[in-house]
Design an enzyme around this catalytic site. Structure first.
Site, PDB file in Angstrom:
ATOM      1  N   THR A  15     -36.268 -23.728 -12.155  1.00 42.16           N
ATOM      2  CA  THR A  15     -36.112 -24.239 -13.722  1.00 42.16           C
ATOM      3  C   THR A  15     -35.157 -24.920 -14.015  1.00 42.16           C
ATOM      4  O   THR A  15     -35.560 -25.268 -15.430  1.00 42.16           O
ATOM      5  CB  THR A  15     -35.997 -22.533 -13.834  1.00 42.16           C
ATOM      6  OG1 THR A  15     -36.655 -21.461 -13.542  1.00 42.16           O
ATOM      7  CG2 THR A  15     -35.834 -22.938 -15.251  1.00 42.16           C
ATOM      8  N   SER A  60     -37.534 -22.827  -5.751  1.00 39.97           N
ATOM      9  CA  SER A  60     -37.068 -22.255  -3.981  1.00 39.97           C
ATOM     10  C   SER A  60     -37.916 -21.613  -3.556  1.00 39.97           C
ATOM     11  O   SER A  60     -37.429 -21.193  -2.458  1.00 39.97           O
ATOM     12  CB  SER A  60     -36.052 -21.606  -4.813  1.00 39.97           C
ATOM     13  OG  SER A  60     -36.042 -20.969  -5.057  1.00 39.97           O
ATOM     14  N   ASP A  92     -34.326 -18.262  -7.220  1.00 45.06           N
ATOM     15  CA  ASP A  92     -34.300 -16.907  -6.055  1.00 45.06           C
ATOM     16  C   ASP A  92     -34.242 -17.140  -5.101  1.00 45.06           C
ATOM     17  O   ASP A  92     -34.296 -16.448  -4.934  1.00 45.06           O
ATOM     18  CB  ASP A  92     -36.569 -17.813  -6.509  1.00 45.06           C
ATOM     19  CG  ASP A  92     -37.109 -17.235  -7.968  1.00 45.06           C
ATOM     20  OD1 ASP A  92     -35.823 -16.493  -8.941  1.00 45.06           O
ATOM     21  OD2 ASP A  92     -38.615 -17.374  -8.254  1.00 45.06           O
ATOM     22  N   CYS A 280     -28.254   0.129   1.447  1.00 42.74           N
ATOM     23  CA  CYS A 280     -27.697  -0.702  -0.084  1.00 42.74           C
ATOM     24  C   CYS A 280     -27.062  -1.998  -0.744  1.00 42.74           C
ATOM     25  O   CYS A 280     -26.887  -3.245   0.385  1.00 42.74           O
ATOM     26  CB  CYS A 280     -26.073   0.240   0.372  1.00 42.74           C
ATOM     27  SG  CYS A 280     -27.069   1.160   0.437  1.00 42.74           S
TER      28      CYS A 280
HETATM   29  N1  ASP Z   1     -38.914 -19.879  -9.761  1.00 42.61           N
HETATM   30  C1  ASP Z   1     -37.491 -20.073  -9.729  1.00 42.61           C
HETATM   31  C2  ASP Z   1     -36.950 -21.018  -8.183  1.00 42.61           C
HETATM   32  O1  ASP Z   1     -37.077 -20.022  -7.683  1.00 42.61           O
HETATM   33  C3  ASP Z   1     -36.876 -19.417 -10.193  1.00 42.61           C
HETATM   34  C4  ASP Z   1     -35.259 -20.271 -10.992  1.00 42.61           C
HETATM   35  O2  ASP Z   1     -35.517 -21.322 -11.051  1.00 42.61           O
HETATM   36  O3  ASP Z   1     -34.607 -19.710 -10.847  1.00 42.61           O
HETATM   37  O4  ASP Z   1     -37.257 -22.437  -8.257  1.00 42.61           O
END
Ligand code: ASP
Length: 343
Positions: A15, A60, A92, A280
């Site tokens: 993102t 990701s 992610d 946990c």
């Molecule tokens: N789905 C995106 C990724 O992990 C979320 C992000 O960029 O934070 O690439």
């Protein structure tokens, strides 16, 4: 005027590097060659910044060990040219990548800081600008002409964490990561305050050693009340399986049903490594504390102590890729190789 330090930015996707297309409203990666158009503040740094972008930036969720190797190679190739590295990465699977790179980069003597954001950089309320700017500052930070940080970290929402201690726990808040079993390495407020005693000391050997092999023949077996024999057997009988992370309850407890322990025992005696990690978020496996985990000791299940599942996945892949000798595998799994567990 010559800049005093240098940092290489590696954009892998996620993102943070997105802007919103004005016509379609969709998110698309922006051209990293024009990074300073998006964040003009970067020009003010007393740090020489260079940027490399993956040809095809990825979400990701598409991360693979081959892409970890590509990142490790980029760092190796540029290691002597820069004081530090910032990897822009989707949040992610960032904790998995940070854990994997920590094992792949042995004797690391420079900062490798992963960061990303919950909102794209092209959105006014983005958390990406602060994350990126401070990550660069940390990657360039030196004291008495030596790097302050010499490990793979995640910087997110005013906190610096040891990468292989992190876990993404929130998909909504800007504070997306936590490090439940290890203190924060630095906090960014008015000042950037480092927790010096918590940082890894300089490596004992000088030369960076890059390991590119990871063995992905592993599984995660997460227990739940009612788990069936069929499922447990199917996982443990997976062709070519070499290691299993057994996600147990609480302090490392599991069912005491004979079929369950028998199935684990069979797998272990076939040479499959079984590593006990707690479901946990915080705390540690204490195998043998309760009757429900004492059985595991007898059948060769190893305690993963207070490791996160992300660190355990990366460590198991790393250790299995580097030797087939059971004794050596067990020795490596019992030791903290990069500060990933408390021993
Ligand atoms: N789905 C995106 C990724 O992990 C979320 C992000 O960029 O934070 O690439």
């Amino acid at each position: 005027m010559a800049k005093s330090t240098s940092v290489l930015l590696i954009y892998t996707g996620g993102t943070i590097g997105m802007i919103q297309d004005l016509k379609s409203g969709q998110l698309r990666p922006f051209d990293f060659a024009h990074l300073t158009d998006q964040i003009p503040e970067l020009k003010k740094f007393d740090t020489r910044l260079s940027a490399i972008s993956f040809d095809h930036p990825i979400d990701s969720s598409d991360m693979t060990p081959a892409i970890w190797a590509k990142m490790a190679q980029l760092i190796e190739k540029n290691y002597s040219k820069y004081d530090g590295f910032v990897i822009l990465h989707g949040s992610d699977t960032m904790a998995f990548t940070a854990s994997a790179l920590s094992f792949m980069l042995e004797n690391l003597d420079k900062p490798v800081i992963l960061t990303g954001s919950q909102l794209p950089i092209g959105i006014i309320r983005t958390d990406g600008k602060e994350n990126l700017i401070t990550a660069i500052e940390i990657a360039a930070a030196r004291h008495k002409n030596k790097p302050i940080v010499r490990e793979v970290c995640i910087y997110f929402e005013y906190r610096l964490y040891r990468g292989n201690r992190t876990h993404k726990f929130n998909a909504e808040h800007f504070q997306a990561f936590q490090s439940p079993n290890y203190p924060v390495l630095a906090e960014a407020g008015v000042h950037l305050r480092y927790n010096i005693p918590a940082l890894l000391p300089p490596p004992s050997a000088k030369k960076l050693k890059v390991h590119l092999k990871m063995d992905a023949q592993i599984a995660i077996l997460k227990l739940f009340p009612g788990i069936t024999k069929n499922l447990v057997q199917a996982i443990l009988n997976t062709k070519d399986l070499r290691g299993v992370i057994l996600e147990t309850y609480g302090a490392g407890n599991c069912s005491t049903q004979p079929w369950f322990l028998e199935t684990l025992k069979k797998a272990s005696s076939k040479g499959i490594i079984i590593l006990n990690i707690s479901q946990c978020n915080a705390g540690s496996v204490e195998q043998g504390k309760y009757e429900t985990s004492a059985g595991l000791n007898k059948i060769g299940v190893m305690s993963g102590e207070d490791m996160t599942t992300e660190a355990a996945v990366a460590k198991l892949m790393f250790v299995l890729a580097n030797t087939r000798k059971r004794k050596e595998i067990e020795k490596n799994l019992k030791s903290s190789l990069r500060g990933e567990m408390t021993v």
